[in-house]
Design a protein around this motif. Sequence first.
Motif, short mmCIF file in Angstrom:
data_model
loop_
_atom_site.label_atom_id
_atom_site.label_comp_id
_atom_site.label_asym_id
_atom_site.label_seq_id
_atom_site.Cartn_x
_atom_site.Cartn_y
_atom_site.Cartn_z
N LEU A 80 0.98 -1.14 -0.21
CA LEU A 80 -0.18 0.02 0.04
C LEU A 80 0.93 1.19 0.32
CD1 LEU A 80 -3.01 -0.90 2.32
CD2 LEU A 80 -3.22 -1.03 0.13
N PHE A 81 2.14 1.16 1.08
CA PHE A 81 3.13 2.19 0.76
C PHE A 81 3.34 2.40 -0.57
CE2 PHE A 81 7.33 3.60 1.01
CZ PHE A 81 6.31 5.32 1.15
N LYS A 82 3.79 1.44 -1.40
CA LYS A 82 4.46 1.66 -2.66
C LYS A 82 3.96 2.21 -3.51
CE LYS A 82 7.09 -1.20 -5.77
NZ LYS A 82 7.22 -2.23 -6.50
N GLU A 83 2.12 2.06 -3.94
CA GLU A 83 1.07 2.27 -4.03
C GLU A 83 1.03 3.69 -4.07
OE1 GLU A 83 -1.95 -0.32 -3.92
OE2 GLU A 83 -1.13 -1.70 -4.97
N ALA A 84 0.65 3.70 -2.84
CA ALA A 84 0.81 5.57 -2.02
C ALA A 84 1.77 6.55 -2.62
CB ALA A 84 -0.26 5.61 -1.20
N HIS A 85 2.77 5.84 -2.46
CA HIS A 85 3.69 7.31 -3.16
C HIS A 85 4.20 7.06 -4.87
CE1 HIS A 85 6.88 9.66 -1.63
NE2 HIS A 85 8.03 8.33 -2.22
N SER A 86 3.66 6.23 -5.37
CA SER A 86 4.32 5.84 -6.50
C SER A 86 3.82 7.47 -8.01
CB SER A 86 3.91 4.64 -7.23
OG SER A 86 1.65 4.99 -7.29
N ILE A 87 4.54 7.59 -8.44
CA ILE A 87 4.09 8.85 -9.45
C ILE A 87 2.70 8.17 -10.82
CG2 ILE A 87 6.22 7.54 -11.06
CD1 ILE A 87 4.10 11.50 -10.56
N MET A 88 2.60 6.20 -11.01
CA MET A 88 1.98 6.92 -11.86
C MET A 88 0.49 7.16 -11.21
SD MET A 88 3.45 2.95 -13.30
CE MET A 88 3.03 1.93 -11.37
N GLN A 89 0.07 6.31 -9.83
CA GLN A 89 -1.44 7.20 -9.46
C GLN A 89 -2.12 8.87 -9.52
OE1 GLN A 89 -1.39 8.44 -5.20
NE2 GLN A 89 0.50 8.41 -4.70
N TRP A 90 -1.09 9.52 -10.66
CA TRP A 90 -1.54 10.78 -10.47
C TRP A 90 -1.84 10.61 -11.74
CZ3 TRP A 90 -2.30 12.92 -6.08
CH2 TRP A 90 -1.90 12.64 -5.32
N TRP A 91 -2.10 9.66 -12.46
CA TRP A 91 -2.59 10.04 -14.10
C TRP A 91 -3.99 8.95 -13.97
CZ3 TRP A 91 2.70 8.94 -14.47
CH2 TRP A 91 2.91 7.51 -14.73
N LYS A 92 -3.92 8.32 -13.17
CA LYS A 92 -5.46 7.38 -13.18
C LYS A 92 -6.20 7.93 -13.51
CE LYS A 92 -3.82 3.83 -9.85
NZ LYS A 92 -3.75 2.78 -8.80
N PRO A 93 -7.18 7.51 -14.67
CA PRO A 93 -8.40 7.92 -15.13
C PRO A 93 -9.44 8.00 -13.77
CG PRO A 93 -8.92 5.84 -15.30
CD PRO A 93 -7.28 6.26 -15.02
N GLY A 94 -10.42 9.08 -13.16
CA GLY A 94 -11.00 8.85 -12.22
C GLY A 94 -11.09 9.37 -10.83
N LEU A 95 -9.60 9.96 -11.20
CA LEU A 95 -8.26 9.52 -9.13
C LEU A 95 -9.37 11.25 -8.61
CD1 LEU A 95 -6.13 8.88 -8.38
CD2 LEU A 95 -5.09 11.57 -8.72
N ARG A 96 -9.64 10.48 -7.48
CA ARG A 96 -10.13 11.04 -6.49
C ARG A 96 -9.71 12.17 -5.94
NH1 ARG A 96 -12.92 8.65 -2.27
NH2 ARG A 96 -14.58 9.83 -1.94
N VAL A 97 -9.39 13.42 -5.71
CA VAL A 97 -8.49 14.51 -5.77
C VAL A 97 -9.71 15.22 -4.89
CG1 VAL A 97 -6.91 15.78 -6.12
CG2 VAL A 97 -7.16 14.10 -7.22
N GLU A 98 -9.05 16.00 -3.28
CA GLU A 98 -9.78 17.22 -2.70
C GLU A 98 -8.32 18.21 -3.02
OE1 GLU A 98 -11.18 18.11 1.70
OE2 GLU A 98 -9.89 16.39 0.95
N ALA A 99 -9.35 19.16 -2.87
CA ALA A 99 -7.97 20.17 -3.36
C ALA A 99 -8.55 20.92 -2.54
CB ALA A 99 -7.81 20.21 -4.41
N LYS A 100 -7.61 21.99 -1.82
CA LYS A 100 -7.83 22.71 -1.00
C LYS A 100 -6.44 24.32 -1.11
CE LYS A 100 -9.40 24.92 3.28
NZ LYS A 100 -10.18 25.02 4.24
N ARG A 101 -7.24 25.47 -1.18
CA ARG A 101 -6.19 26.06 -1.38
C ARG A 101 -5.56 26.66 0.25
NH1 ARG A 101 -4.15 31.99 -3.30
NH2 ARG A 101 -2.54 31.86 -4.03
N TYR A 102 -4.23 26.40 0.72
CA TYR A 102 -3.95 27.49 1.70
C TYR A 102 -2.63 29.06 1.41
CZ TYR A 102 -5.57 23.70 4.05
OH TYR A 102 -6.85 22.33 4.25
N VAL A 103 -2.82 29.81 2.14
CA VAL A 103 -2.21 31.50 2.19
C VAL A 103 -2.21 31.79 3.46
CG1 VAL A 103 -1.83 33.61 1.48
CG2 VAL A 103 -3.09 31.51 0.08
N MET A 104 -0.92 32.36 3.63
CA MET A 104 -0.34 32.97 5.36
C MET A 104 -0.90 33.88 4.74
SD MET A 104 3.85 32.74 6.84
CE MET A 104 3.50 30.71 6.93
N ALA A 105 -1.14 34.09 6.13
CA ALA A 105 -1.86 35.09 6.48
C ALA A 105 -0.88 36.42 6.69
CB ALA A 105 -3.07 35.15 7.88
#
Length: 378
Positions: A353-378
């Motif tokens: 599981l770690f090997k898959e979670a750390h792999s570069i290949m996960q980031w071009w899988k179709p239908g990837l469930r990605v949550e995005a949020k922008r953080y800015v220092m005040a």
Amino acid sequence: MATDNFDHQGPKYLTNLDWENHEHQRIVAACLVKAAYVLEGDRREGRSGEDQLAPPWWEFFGFELISTLVNLESSLSSFSIGAVFRLKAASGTSPFAPAMVIAVRGTIDHHDWGVNVDTLLGRGRQRHSCRIVMEKAESLVREHGMESNLWLCGHSLGATVATFVGDQMAKKGCFFTTFLFNPPYILNRRSKDGFIQKLDDIMQAAGGLVGALMVGNVGFAGANLYAVAKILHDMDKEKKEQLQHFDNMKAGDQAALAKNLHDKERQDQLQQFDNLNKWDPRVYVNPKDYLCTRYIKYFKNKKMKGSPNKLPKRLASATLFINWDKPGDRCLRSKVAHSIMQCFVKPEDTYRLFKEAHSIMQWWKPGLRVEAKRYVMA
């Protein structure tokens, strides 16, 4: 072999590329980093011409290879750590398309572990890898201008290198569109009057000395021993000259010099702080990857506040992308940020599981469930 073959593992489904789409940008950036991995694999396996596996990873998206970034830090061998790509004119009609891309790979074997250890201890920016990428980034800015859309992307160790380089370029007012895939959470070390940098130079030379003695390279060992002695001599000489110069000044001049230095330092800090807030790297992490999962806790729990007198420890602003592998993962995120082991089904699955979670290949899988949020220092 199959993992390096674009026909088997590449995102061939992305036939209609939209440069304005952030998901498409992520896929392209990840594939160019993969190309850097495969380039080194081609070199080691002696593949050339039509036997090379690397070209399809950039040619599919309309890029061409400009140069490889070669690390000459080892006296015994040289190896590539990344590559520079240029988008062909026919493919770069969109204003969101990159003009040039620097892609830096992660760890492959023992050649990279010395850099890994230094990076995790927070002194990685002094290693040759960072200097190579930094010089190339500065060269691209001089060649294409500060207003050009230049990309900087890396995975794992390469993401750490890209963080260092992007940070330094941002402080100078040069903002790269930065993609950080699975960046390890590293310690922070601030330099004071160049002492830390010189200490790192001593440690690097000392490491070269030990390595040369182990393999019996007397000449290289002597060169490293001389380097250590010279650094120590220069540090002592510089300190004596500074003290002598300050002692020779009148009391009023000493006070004026101290105030000017303080004012200049504060002005530089204000400018750097403002520049860092304008840099918005994209940090891609997976909660099952314990090397970078602390970034989730860092952004979620940390009060994003700072001051010009104390520059941000890691990132002043960033967009954090979290890959939730399964639908139920979102419910576990509060636990995941504190204990990555709760993601593992059973002990024997840990490495897989770690090997898959750390792999570069996960980031071009179709239908990837990605949550995005922008953080800015005040």
